[in-house]
Design an enzyme around this catalytic site. Structure first.
Site, short mmCIF file in Angstrom:
data_model
loop_
_atom_site.label_atom_id
_atom_site.label_comp_id
_atom_site.label_asym_id
_atom_site.label_seq_id
_atom_site.Cartn_x
_atom_site.Cartn_y
_atom_site.Cartn_z
N GLY A 1 -3.78 12.00 28.24
CA GLY A 1 -3.30 10.86 27.46
C GLY A 1 -2.45 11.32 26.29
O GLY A 1 -2.96 11.60 25.20
N GLU B 1 2.23 23.35 31.54
CA GLU B 1 2.77 22.23 32.31
C GLU B 1 4.25 22.42 32.64
O GLU B 1 4.71 22.00 33.69
CB GLU B 1 2.59 20.92 31.53
N GLU C 1 15.66 15.28 26.57
CA GLU C 1 16.11 15.30 25.17
C GLU C 1 15.11 16.08 24.29
O GLU C 1 15.52 16.86 23.42
CB GLU C 1 16.26 13.86 24.65
N SER D 1 1.51 10.25 26.09
CA SER D 1 2.54 9.23 25.82
C SER D 1 1.92 7.89 25.45
O SER D 1 0.87 7.51 25.95
CB SER D 1 3.44 9.04 27.05
#
Length: 383
Positions: A130, A248, A370, A132
């Site tokens: 958890g 990740e 970005e 975002s």
């Protein structure tokens, strides 16, 4: 800065795992068409994960005391590469094996290690992450979900979104604010283990353009958790997440998401007998890009094996890797469209359609392009 990202070879002892992993994956996937295999690390099959665990192919980097294989990141790279190369359904164990287990091992309490790690090694627990939130996205410093201390432990309120496989999850490791506000940016953030079956937790799957649902939004309404739900020290969440994201962003999943399509197209060239200079040049270019990305991913794995946290290098691998994965569907689609006289196998066509639909998400998951380029720019001293 990139002097640290040097060529590394997979150790022979870890390469020795490859035949077992390959046999396991091929037997499990023999009957699955390529458009299903193209789902790969969003494909959910808990029985497959349990069998991987029973074969000793999960928890490879964890100590034997917790049921692990006591090996290094290279061993996991070999197994993961074999699974992804054929499109194995790895989602049921993916996040727990890749991120949650190392996080708990490095920052969790001994009680947390004893509780969660053996079950992760057996492929029995599904974790989700958890991070975002609406209004925060990849800017994790904007997290608003809050955990407040109570007499018994913690009370959580807030919302997460784009949470992979939360609808199947047993636990979420959530980045929450335990003090201060969003104006404090990275201060006051902590990580906490949330039982997704606890009262007050609501999980709503989010369907994507392909018709699949592997993301979810998760709501917390006065969710009470015990005191030992906190991972590590209160306020250290940002540092923990930064280290976690290196796992990740640098792995082979960032270069193999479209590889089933590449294989199916290669088989198409072979089937129709097209081996002209243009076809071979395109195949060679794609293969060369994949080989370079694989070498970069192995180089990042070497940094992890050395106990380092290659945050910037991992961001570079993910940015370049997802650009490659996203370009493949359009490239192969253009090639097939330029040869309308060739019959296209329905399996290849469905695989192309699926990867074309899902490819835009490749540069969103695990940190947007970005955000990654901001990290790379800072690493290069440009910001």
């Amino acid at each position: 800065m990139f002097d640290a990202l040097t060529f590394a070879a997979l150790p022979a002892g870890d390469e020795a795992l490859r035949p077992l992993a390959r046999q396991f994956a091929e037997e499990a996937l023999a009957a699955l068409p390529p458009d299903i295999r193209a789902r790969s690390w969003s494909g959910f099959d808990q029985d497959f994960s349990r069998r991987l665990g029973a074969a000793g192919l999960l928890g490879l980097t964890l100590p034997k005391a917790y049921g692990g294989g006591a090996r290094g990141p290279f061993a996991r790279f070999v197994v993961v590469e074999e699974l992804l190369a054929v499109g194995a359904p790895v989602a049921a164990h993916w996040i727990a094996d890749r991120q949650s287990a190392p996080l708990i091992l490095n920052f969790g309490s001994e009680a947390q290690r004893q509780t969660y790690l053996p079950a992760i090694c057996r492929g029995e627990l599904v974790f989700c992450i958890g991070m975002s939130e609406p209004g925060a996205g990849s800017d994790l410093a904007g997290v608003r979900t809050r955990a407040e201390r109570t007499a018994e432990g913690w009370r959580v309120n807030g919302q997460k979104i784009w949470t992979t496989n939360a609808m199947h999850g047993d636990y979420m490791i959530a980045l929450v604010r335990t003090s201060g506000g969003v104006e404090d940016r990275r201060a006051g953030l902590s990580q906490i283990i949330i039982d997704l079956k606890a009262p007050g937790v609501t999980v709503r799957p989010i369907a994507d353009l392909t018709g699949d649902a592997h993301f979810a939004e998760v709501f917390f309404d006065n969710v009470d958790l015990p005191a030992d739900a906190l991972i590590g020290e209160e306020g250290e969440g940002w540092a923990q997440v930064t280290a976690e994201l290196a796992f990740e962003r640098s792995g082979p999943e960032r270069i193999y998401s479209s590889v089933v399509l590449l294989d199916a197209w290669t088989e198409h060239l072979r089937r129709v007998g097209r081996a002209d200079g243009a076809a071979l040049a395109l195949l060679g270019e794609l293969t060369a890009r994949l080989a370079v990305l694989r070498a970069m991913s192995i180089a990042c794995t070497a940094r992890l094996a050395a106990g380092e946290s290659p945050v910037v290098e991992a961001s570079l691998v993910k940015d370049l890797g997802t650009a490659f994965e996203q370009a493949l569907p359009a490239t192969i689609g253009d090639d097939l469209a330029a040869h309308p006289d060739e019959g296209v196998d329905p399996d290849l066509y469905r695989t192309l359609l699926y990867t074309t639909h899902i490819a835009p998400s490749f540069s969103l998951r695990g940190g947007t392009r970005e955000i990654l380029r901001g990290i790379i720019a800072r690493g290069m001293g440009l910001r």
